[in-house]
Design a protein around this motif. Structure first.
Motif, PDB file in Angstrom:
ATOM      1  N   GLU A   4     -11.752  10.171   7.459  1.00  0.00           N
ATOM      2  CA  GLU A   4     -11.540  11.365   8.294  1.00  0.00           C
ATOM      3  C   GLU A   4     -12.612  12.404   8.040  1.00  0.00           C
ATOM      4  OE1 GLU A   4      -7.765  13.215   8.625  1.00  0.00           O
ATOM      5  OE2 GLU A   4      -6.720  11.339   8.240  1.00  0.00           O
ATOM      6  N   ASN A   5     -12.901  13.148   9.074  1.00  0.00           N
ATOM      7  CA  ASN A   5     -13.872  14.230   8.974  1.00  0.00           C
ATOM      8  C   ASN A   5     -13.106  15.532   8.728  1.00  0.00           C
ATOM      9  OD1 ASN A   5     -16.061  15.865   9.089  1.00  0.00           O
ATOM     10  ND2 ASN A   5     -16.590  15.439  11.209  1.00  0.00           N
ATOM     11  N   ASN A   6     -13.321  16.188   7.603  1.00  0.00           N
ATOM     12  CA  ASN A   6     -12.584  17.401   7.238  1.00  0.00           C
ATOM     13  C   ASN A   6     -13.234  18.686   7.727  1.00  0.00           C
ATOM     14  OD1 ASN A   6     -10.406  16.255   6.028  1.00  0.00           O
ATOM     15  ND2 ASN A   6     -11.232  16.335   3.966  1.00  0.00           N
ATOM     16  N   THR A   7     -14.231  18.614   8.591  1.00  0.00           N
ATOM     17  CA  THR A   7     -14.916  19.837   9.012  1.00  0.00           C
ATOM     18  C   THR A   7     -14.065  20.692   9.937  1.00  0.00           C
ATOM     19  OG1 THR A   7     -15.971  18.668  10.835  1.00  0.00           O
ATOM     20  CG2 THR A   7     -17.205  18.839   8.766  1.00  0.00           C
ATOM     21  N   ASP A   8     -13.120  20.100  10.673  1.00  0.00           N
ATOM     22  CA  ASP A   8     -12.315  20.880  11.619  1.00  0.00           C
ATOM     23  C   ASP A   8     -10.980  21.338  11.043  1.00  0.00           C
ATOM     24  OD1 ASP A   8     -11.265  18.362  11.482  1.00  0.00           O
ATOM     25  OD2 ASP A   8     -10.828  18.215  13.618  1.00  0.00           O
ATOM     26  N   LYS A   9     -10.702  21.021   9.799  1.00  0.00           N
ATOM     27  CA  LYS A   9      -9.436  21.424   9.186  1.00  0.00           C
ATOM     28  C   LYS A   9      -9.641  22.687   8.361  1.00  0.00           C
ATOM     29  CE  LYS A   9      -7.493  16.840   9.033  1.00  0.00           C
ATOM     30  NZ  LYS A   9      -6.894  15.803   8.196  1.00  0.00           N
ATOM     31  N   ILE A  10      -8.590  23.515   8.328  1.00  0.00           N
ATOM     32  CA  ILE A  10      -8.635  24.730   7.514  1.00  0.00           C
ATOM     33  C   ILE A  10      -7.497  24.672   6.506  1.00  0.00           C
ATOM     34  CG2 ILE A  10      -9.719  26.092   9.323  1.00  0.00           C
ATOM     35  CD1 ILE A  10      -7.018  27.388   9.853  1.00  0.00           C
ATOM     36  N   THR A  11      -7.592  25.488   5.485  1.00  0.00           N
ATOM     37  CA  THR A  11      -6.556  25.510   4.460  1.00  0.00           C
ATOM     38  C   THR A  11      -5.365  26.337   4.929  1.00  0.00           C
ATOM     39  OG1 THR A  11      -7.424  27.477   3.377  1.00  0.00           O
ATOM     40  CG2 THR A  11      -8.307  25.342   2.660  1.00  0.00           C
ATOM     41  N   ARG A  12      -4.267  26.204   4.225  1.00  0.00           N
ATOM     42  CA  ARG A  12      -3.063  26.972   4.548  1.00  0.00           C
ATOM     43  C   ARG A  12      -3.325  28.471   4.415  1.00  0.00           C
ATOM     44  NH1 ARG A  12       2.428  25.239   4.196  1.00  0.00           N
ATOM     45  NH2 ARG A  12       1.585  23.281   3.445  1.00  0.00           N
ATOM     46  N   LYS A  13      -4.094  28.856   3.402  1.00  0.00           N
ATOM     47  CA  LYS A  13      -4.408  30.269   3.182  1.00  0.00           C
ATOM     48  C   LYS A  13      -5.211  30.832   4.356  1.00  0.00           C
ATOM     49  CE  LYS A  13      -6.340  33.325  -0.312  1.00  0.00           C
ATOM     50  NZ  LYS A  13      -6.972  33.403  -1.625  1.00  0.00           N
ATOM     51  N   GLU A  14      -6.172  30.064   4.833  1.00  0.00           N
ATOM     52  CA  GLU A  14      -6.973  30.518   5.985  1.00  0.00           C
ATOM     53  C   GLU A  14      -6.116  30.619   7.242  1.00  0.00           C
ATOM     54  OE1 GLU A  14     -11.374  28.697   4.899  1.00  0.00           O
ATOM     55  OE2 GLU A  14      -9.899  27.423   5.911  1.00  0.00           O
ATOM     56  N   ALA A  15      -5.211  29.677   7.422  1.00  0.00           N
ATOM     57  CA  ALA A  15      -4.338  29.699   8.593  1.00  0.00           C
ATOM     58  C   ALA A  15      -3.432  30.924   8.584  1.00  0.00           C
ATOM     59  CB  ALA A  15      -3.501  28.425   8.646  1.00  0.00           C
ATOM     60  N   ILE A  16      -2.864  31.240   7.429  1.00  0.00           N
ATOM     61  CA  ILE A  16      -1.997  32.412   7.317  1.00  0.00           C
ATOM     62  C   ILE A  16      -2.794  33.689   7.578  1.00  0.00           C
ATOM     63  CG2 ILE A  16      -0.612  33.773   5.685  1.00  0.00           C
ATOM     64  CD1 ILE A  16       0.301  31.086   4.489  1.00  0.00           C
ATOM     65  N   SER A  17      -4.019  33.739   7.089  1.00  0.00           N
ATOM     66  CA  SER A  17      -4.870  34.895   7.310  1.00  0.00           C
ATOM     67  C   SER A  17      -5.164  35.088   8.799  1.00  0.00           C
ATOM     68  CB  SER A  17      -6.171  34.732   6.528  1.00  0.00           C
ATOM     69  OG  SER A  17      -7.054  35.777   6.808  1.00  0.00           O
ATOM     70  N   LYS A  18      -5.480  33.987   9.474  1.00  0.00           N
ATOM     71  CA  LYS A  18      -5.763  34.080  10.910  1.00  0.00           C
ATOM     72  C   LYS A  18      -4.528  34.492  11.688  1.00  0.00           C
ATOM     73  CE  LYS A  18      -9.684  31.002  11.305  1.00  0.00           C
ATOM     74  NZ  LYS A  18     -10.292  29.880  12.021  1.00  0.00           N
ATOM     75  N   MET A  19      -3.358  33.947  11.323  1.00  0.00           N
ATOM     76  CA  MET A  19      -2.122  34.315  12.007  1.00  0.00           C
ATOM     77  C   MET A  19      -1.803  35.787  11.807  1.00  0.00           C
ATOM     78  SD  MET A  19       0.412  31.073  11.508  1.00  0.00           S
ATOM     79  CE  MET A  19       1.769  32.007  12.151  1.00  0.00           C
ATOM     80  N   GLY A  20      -2.079  36.315  10.619  1.00  0.00           N
ATOM     81  CA  GLY A  20      -1.845  37.730  10.353  1.00  0.00           C
ATOM     82  C   GLY A  20      -2.711  38.615  11.219  1.00  0.00           C
ATOM     83  N   LYS A  21      -3.956  38.195  11.417  1.00  0.00           N
ATOM     84  CA  LYS A  21      -4.861  38.974  12.274  1.00  0.00           C
ATOM     85  C   LYS A  21      -4.382  38.976  13.714  1.00  0.00           C
ATOM     86  CE  LYS A  21      -8.906  38.213   9.404  1.00  0.00           C
ATOM     87  NZ  LYS A  21     -10.194  37.550   9.274  1.00  0.00           N
ATOM     88  N   TYR A  22      -3.939  37.810  14.206  1.00  0.00           N
ATOM     89  CA  TYR A  22      -3.428  37.747  15.576  1.00  0.00           C
ATOM     90  C   TYR A  22      -2.153  38.568  15.728  1.00  0.00           C
ATOM     91  CZ  TYR A  22      -6.745  34.096  16.847  1.00  0.00           C
ATOM     92  OH  TYR A  22      -7.882  33.399  17.119  1.00  0.00           O
ATOM     93  N   ALA A  23      -1.292  38.548  14.721  1.00  0.00           N
ATOM     94  CA  ALA A  23      -0.055  39.326  14.780  1.00  0.00           C
ATOM     95  C   ALA A  23      -0.357  40.819  14.810  1.00  0.00           C
ATOM     96  CB  ALA A  23       0.834  38.986  13.589  1.00  0.00           C
TER      97      ALA A  23
END
Length: 54
Positions: A4-23
Motif C-alpha cells: 500500500e501507498n501511505n502518502t494519502d493517509k493521515i494520522t488520527r491526530k491530523e484528522a482531529i486537527s482538521k475537523m476542529g478547524k472545519y468546526a
C-alpha cells in the motif's frame, strides 16, 4: 501482494486537527449569518399603540 501507498493517509491526530478547524469555521459562519443580537432585535414586534384599556 501489492504494497500500500501511505502518502494519502493521515494520522488520527491530523484528522482531529482538521475537523476542529472545519468546526470552528462552521461556527463562525453560522454566527455571522444568524447574528443573535440582530435576530432578537427584529423578533420583538413594534409597539402597536398601547393596550386596550389606555
Amino acid at each position: 501482494m501489492k504494497k500500500e501507498n501511505n502518502t494519502d493517509k493521515i494520522t488520527r491526530k491530523e484528522a482531529i486537527s482538521k475537523m476542529g478547524k472545519y468546526a470552528a469555521l462552521t461556527a463562525v459562519g453560522t454566527f455571522a449569518i444568524l447574528n443573535p443580537l440582530q435576530a432578537t432585535q427584529t423578533s420583538v414586534p413594534p409597539d402597536a399603540g398601547g393596550g386596550p384599556f389606555d
